[in-house]
Design a protein around this motif. Structure first.
Motif, PDB file in Angstrom:
ATOM      1  N   LEU A   1       0.659  18.111 -11.411  1.00 45.47           N
ATOM      2  CA  LEU A   1       0.699  19.463 -10.857  1.00 45.47           C
ATOM      3  C   LEU A   1       1.872  20.251 -11.426  1.00 45.47           C
ATOM      4  CD1 LEU A   1      -0.636  21.430  -8.911  1.00 45.47           C
ATOM      5  CD2 LEU A   1       0.801  20.515  -7.102  1.00 45.47           C
ATOM      6  N   ASP A   2       3.031  19.607 -11.546  1.00 36.89           N
ATOM      7  CA  ASP A   2       4.208  20.259 -12.120  1.00 36.89           C
ATOM      8  C   ASP A   2       3.944  20.675 -13.569  1.00 36.89           C
ATOM      9  OD1 ASP A   2       6.988  21.085 -12.075  1.00 36.89           O
ATOM     10  OD2 ASP A   2       7.384  19.356 -13.372  1.00 36.89           O
TER      11      ASP A   2
ATOM     12  N   ASP B   1       3.693  10.465  -6.805  1.00 42.45           N
ATOM     13  CA  ASP B   1       4.558  10.918  -7.899  1.00 42.45           C
ATOM     14  C   ASP B   1       3.745  11.325  -9.119  1.00 42.45           C
ATOM     15  OD1 ASP B   1       6.776  10.464  -6.325  1.00 42.45           O
ATOM     16  OD2 ASP B   1       7.275   8.534  -7.258  1.00 42.45           O
ATOM     17  N   THR B   2       2.704  10.568  -9.418  1.00 40.66           N
ATOM     18  CA  THR B   2       1.848  10.890 -10.561  1.00 40.66           C
ATOM     19  C   THR B   2       1.117  12.206 -10.344  1.00 40.66           C
ATOM     20  OG1 THR B   2       1.542   8.529 -11.003  1.00 40.66           O
ATOM     21  CG2 THR B   2      -0.039  10.039 -12.002  1.00 40.66           C
ATOM     22  N   SER B   3       0.547  12.400  -9.174  1.00 42.35           N
ATOM     23  CA  SER B   3      -0.135  13.660  -8.874  1.00 42.35           C
ATOM     24  C   SER B   3       0.829  14.830  -8.926  1.00 42.35           C
ATOM     25  CB  SER B   3      -0.796  13.602  -7.493  1.00 42.35           C
ATOM     26  OG  SER B   3      -1.821  12.655  -7.481  1.00 42.35           O
TER      27      SER B   3
ATOM     28  N   GLU C   1       0.835  -1.211   0.000  1.00 45.50           N
ATOM     29  CA  GLU C   1       0.000   0.000   0.000  1.00 45.50           C
ATOM     30  C   GLU C   1       0.866   1.255   0.000  1.00 45.50           C
ATOM     31  OE1 GLU C   1      -3.337   0.402  -0.106  1.00 45.50           O
ATOM     32  OE2 GLU C   1      -3.887  -1.712  -0.042  1.00 45.50           O
ATOM     33  N   TYR C   2       1.965   1.218   0.761  1.00 37.91           N
ATOM     34  CA  TYR C   2       2.870   2.371   0.815  1.00 37.91           C
ATOM     35  C   TYR C   2       3.523   2.609  -0.548  1.00 37.91           C
ATOM     36  CZ  TYR C   2       6.137   5.737   2.741  1.00 37.91           C
ATOM     37  OH  TYR C   2       6.834   6.885   3.001  1.00 37.91           O
ATOM     38  N   ALA C   3       3.958   1.533  -1.200  1.00 38.02           N
ATOM     39  CA  ALA C   3       4.580   1.662  -2.526  1.00 38.02           C
ATOM     40  C   ALA C   3       3.575   2.191  -3.548  1.00 38.02           C
ATOM     41  CB  ALA C   3       5.141   0.316  -2.974  1.00 38.02           C
ATOM     42  N   GLN C   4       2.359   1.694  -3.512  1.00 41.34           N
ATOM     43  CA  GLN C   4       1.329   2.165  -4.435  1.00 41.34           C
ATOM     44  C   GLN C   4       0.999   3.634  -4.173  1.00 41.34           C
ATOM     45  OE1 GLN C   4      -2.465   0.203  -4.118  1.00 41.34           O
ATOM     46  NE2 GLN C   4      -3.155   0.968  -6.098  1.00 41.34           N
ATOM     47  N   ASN C   5       0.890   4.006  -2.908  1.00 38.26           N
ATOM     48  CA  ASN C   5       0.617   5.398  -2.554  1.00 38.26           C
ATOM     49  C   ASN C   5       1.750   6.310  -3.032  1.00 38.26           C
ATOM     50  OD1 ASN C   5      -1.151   7.313  -1.029  1.00 38.26           O
ATOM     51  ND2 ASN C   5       0.757   7.607   0.116  1.00 38.26           N
TER      52      ASN C   5
END
Length: 130
Positions: free
Chosen positions: A116-117, A110-112, A101-105
């Protein structure tokens, strides 16, 4: 015509806030994997979304329009996770699940952040003309 940051970021800033808060909860679960009677927790994006949508006041222009209220009663914020194999000492942390779950989060963070960038880069290009 003025551009608001809330409209320009299209919710990616809120997604980053959620991902950061969820990372803290998951890291806390991992840190307490050996603590007796510790109950694993998680944050639900659906609960957060329903909490935010309950703040919205939708305008109905016709009596046949559906109401803007939510139909499910999921609790908001932090929730306790149902263990698949609770330990004898009452701890409900499953390390493999927490790490996954931590890796997926982290990937979703990173995607979000990338979205945003790119939004900010697009706004800079629009302002500077480059």
């Amino acid at each position: 015509m003025a551009i608001s940051f809330a409209g320009a970021f299209a919710g990616h800033d809120k997604a980053l806030e959620f991902r950061t808060a969820r990372a803290a909860v998951l890291a806390n679960n991992i840190a307490n994997a050996d603590t007796p009677n510790y109950k694993a927790k998680d944050l639900s994006f659906d609960a957060l979304l329903s909490n935010e949508s309950s703040k919205l006041h939708l305008r109905s222009t016709n009596a046949k329009h559906m109401s803007g209220s939510s139909l499910h009663g999921e609790p908001e914020g932090t929730m306790y996770r149902t263990p698949s194999q609770p330990s004898l000492d009452g701890n409900t942390v499953d390390m493999q699940r927490e790490q996954a779950e931590y890796a997926q989060n982290s990937l979703q963070f990173d995607t979000s952040f990338m979205f945003l960038d790119r939004k900010i880069s697009g706004m800079k290009k629009a302002l500077t003309g480059n």
